[in-house]
Every structure is written in C-alpha cells, then in structure tokens.
Write a protein that holds these residues in place. Structure first.
Motif: not given
Length: 91
Positions: A18-30, A34-40, A47-51, A68-71
């Motif tokens: 059970l964990y929180p994370a950010a969801v980011v675009k990989t740069g390949y199409k759509d 997920q990446v850790s909040l600490e990494w973000l 350098k990444v687009e958070v969606v 999924i949450f917007s913010t």
C-alpha cells in the motif's frame, strides 16, 4: 481489519503493498508510469510531466487497485483518512 479507500473496502490481511506515488509521462506516446514521491521531489528536478498522483493497493502478486488523484493534496487527504482508519483500529 478492514479499511475503506474511496468506494472500495479491503481486508488488511490481504494487502501486500500500500503506497502513494506520482504518475508521470514516460515520453513514449501517452504511456505513463509511477515514480516514488521522493524521486519526484529530489531527482526529477522538473524533467518529467506529472499527470497525477495515486495510492496503489496490491493484493498478492495478481491484483492491483489504483486510486488516482489530480493533485498531491487530494492524495494526501485520502492517505490521512487511511492512516486514521488504521490508527483507530489499534486504539
């Protein structure tokens, strides 16, 4: 013990992660990942687009639920509700 996340109920005995994370675009199409909040906060340096942000619940190897949450604030509020449920069961 049971916990509720939005409209779903889970038995904590079945939860393997059970964990929180950010969801980011990989740069390949759509595609997203997920990446850790600490990494973000520490490594991404804008350098990444958070969606969005998410809370992930794994039930063994096979099942995963994503909320999924917007913010980040919305995600943090839900994480707080989860924490209060767990704390109240221990009281």
């Amino acid at each position: 013990m049971k916990i509720r996340i939005q409209d779903k109920e889970f038995d904590t005995k079945e939860i393997t992660q059970l964990y929180p994370a950010a969801v980011v675009k990989t740069g390949y199409k759509d595609e997203t990942t997920q990446v850790s909040l600490e990494w973000l906060e520490v490594e991404s340096k804008g350098k990444v687009e958070v969606v969005g942000f998410a809370i992930f619940v794994h039930l063994g190897e096979e099942k995963q639920h994503s909320f999924i949450f917007s913010t980040r604030e919305e995600m943090d509020e839900e994480a707080g509700r989860i924490a209060r449920q767990i704390q109240s069961s221990r009281a």
